[in-house]
Design a protein around this motif. Sequence first.
Motif, PDB file in Angstrom:
ATOM      1  N   ASP A   8       0.834  -1.198   0.000  1.00 10.13           N
ATOM      2  CA  ASP A   8       0.000   0.000   0.000  1.00 10.13           C
ATOM      3  C   ASP A   8       0.871   1.252   0.000  1.00 10.13           C
ATOM      4  N   THR A   9       0.310   2.342  -0.505  1.00 10.29           N
ATOM      5  CA  THR A   9       1.017   3.618  -0.525  1.00 10.29           C
ATOM      6  C   THR A   9       0.075   4.732  -0.081  1.00 10.29           C
ATOM      7  N   VAL A  10       0.653   5.898   0.195  1.00  8.50           N
ATOM      8  CA  VAL A  10      -0.124   7.085   0.509  1.00  8.50           C
ATOM      9  C   VAL A  10       0.433   8.236  -0.321  1.00  8.50           C
ATOM     10  N   ASP A  11      -0.455   9.032  -0.876  1.00  8.08           N
ATOM     11  CA  ASP A  11      -0.060  10.188  -1.675  1.00  8.08           C
ATOM     12  C   ASP A  11       0.206  11.363  -0.734  1.00  8.08           C
ATOM     13  N   VAL A  12       1.466  11.783  -0.646  1.00 12.12           N
ATOM     14  CA  VAL A  12       1.844  12.935   0.163  1.00 12.12           C
ATOM     15  C   VAL A  12       2.219  14.072  -0.780  1.00 12.12           C
ATOM     16  N   LEU A  13       1.241  14.931  -1.071  1.00 13.03           N
ATOM     17  CA  LEU A  13       1.425  16.082  -1.951  1.00 13.03           C
ATOM     18  C   LEU A  13       2.029  15.685  -3.295  1.00 13.03           C
ATOM     19  N   GLY A  14       1.549  14.573  -3.835  1.00 14.78           N
ATOM     20  CA  GLY A  14       1.986  14.139  -5.156  1.00 14.78           C
ATOM     21  C   GLY A  14       3.073  13.093  -5.161  1.00 14.78           C
ATOM     22  N   VAL A  15       3.672  12.824  -4.013  1.00 14.34           N
ATOM     23  CA  VAL A  15       4.728  11.818  -3.924  1.00 14.34           C
ATOM     24  C   VAL A  15       4.149  10.536  -3.331  1.00 14.34           C
ATOM     25  N   ASP A  21       6.504  -1.933   6.592  1.00 13.32           N
ATOM     26  CA  ASP A  21       7.289  -1.968   7.821  1.00 13.32           C
ATOM     27  C   ASP A  21       8.626  -2.638   7.535  1.00 13.32           C
ATOM     28  N   VAL A  22       9.466  -2.730   8.555  1.00 15.44           N
ATOM     29  CA  VAL A  22      10.806  -3.284   8.368  1.00 15.44           C
ATOM     30  C   VAL A  22      10.767  -4.755   7.938  1.00 15.44           C
ATOM     31  N   PRO A  23       9.948  -5.609   8.558  1.00 14.42           N
ATOM     32  CA  PRO A  23       9.893  -7.001   8.079  1.00 14.42           C
ATOM     33  C   PRO A  23       9.521  -7.118   6.605  1.00 14.42           C
ATOM     34  N   LYS A  24       8.592  -6.291   6.147  1.00 13.69           N
ATOM     35  CA  LYS A  24       8.208  -6.311   4.733  1.00 13.69           C
ATOM     36  C   LYS A  24       9.378  -5.870   3.858  1.00 13.69           C
ATOM     37  N   LEU A  25      10.097  -4.832   4.278  1.00 13.57           N
ATOM     38  CA  LEU A  25      11.261  -4.382   3.525  1.00 13.57           C
ATOM     39  C   LEU A  25      12.296  -5.499   3.431  1.00 13.57           C
ATOM     40  N   ARG A  26      12.588  -6.140   4.549  1.00 17.57           N
ATOM     41  CA  ARG A  26      13.578  -7.225   4.557  1.00 17.57           C
ATOM     42  C   ARG A  26      13.136  -8.383   3.657  1.00 17.57           C
ATOM     43  N   LYS A  31      13.835 -11.444  -1.323  1.00 19.18           N
ATOM     44  CA  LYS A  31      13.224 -11.971  -2.549  1.00 19.18           C
ATOM     45  C   LYS A  31      13.957 -11.445  -3.782  1.00 19.18           C
ATOM     46  N   ALA A  32      14.322 -10.163  -3.768  1.00 19.24           N
ATOM     47  CA  ALA A  32      15.010  -9.566  -4.908  1.00 19.24           C
ATOM     48  C   ALA A  32      16.387 -10.184  -5.108  1.00 19.24           C
ATOM     49  N   VAL A  33      17.141 -10.334  -4.026  1.00 18.44           N
ATOM     50  CA  VAL A  33      18.492 -10.888  -4.143  1.00 18.44           C
ATOM     51  C   VAL A  33      18.445 -12.341  -4.592  1.00 18.44           C
ATOM     52  N   LYS A  34      17.597 -13.130  -3.966  1.00 19.93           N
ATOM     53  CA  LYS A  34      17.534 -14.553  -4.306  1.00 19.93           C
ATOM     54  C   LYS A  34      16.954 -14.789  -5.693  1.00 19.93           C
TER      55      LYS A  34
END
Length: 263
Positions: A8-15, A21-26, A31-34
Amino acid sequence: MDRQWPHDTVDVLGVRVSRVDVPKLRSFVEKAVKGRTKLTVTFANPDYVLKAQKDRELRDLMNGFDLNLPDGWGVVLAARIFGRPVPGRMANDDLTDDLFGQPAEHGWRVFLFGNAPGVAEAASENVQKWYPGLNIAGTLHGHWADDEGRLPAETAERLVAEINEASPDILHVGLGTPLQQRFVTDYRDRLTAPVVITCGAYFEHLAERREYYPAWVLKLRVGFLYRLAREPRRLWRRYTVELGSYLVRVLAHRIRHGKSPAA
């Protein structure tokens, strides 16, 4: 919703700011590296958001990244005001244990590209001390821009070739905004590193000491005041006039448009 890296994302003034969260980032990084699948990560702070409102190229560059993490409590606050809160602040400094601890655990190769000559090397020495087993594939300074603030094509081609020769799994790019976002966007498909992360002046923090922000600063959420006290001549306008302008725009947008839909 991002199709390649669903979140999910949120629009902050067009960005488009990522609500991960951190677990999702990790998990995305692993997944990308492997899978040898490209994952590009950049960061949004109030200063960048303000500039992106006036600079369409910068806005498009930032929104073109797979993840756009909230760097700064101003962005965290805006997301909350817009009714789509993010898990928390996720600046490079907050993620040091993840950005280098995770690669050390898995034996992934990391490349540091950017900042002034000697800074990436000093940062490399420190992170290898802090995270035993971390494999630094190489370092390069980032002072290559011409008088117009752009990387000459022939220089960029040479840098890409040198980075690729080191075969990193994760590439950190600290060239400053918007040069770093432009470099990653222009050479996304040429860079063989599956994970590419922009980082601004992050190597300077790593080269100086592990805790750039003391624990009490992070606890009180006054990182901007701490940085202002350290570099008043360079940062006073950003953290007074520009931050005030940013907050006014956030509140005005909320009053006019209500809560923000998913970006």
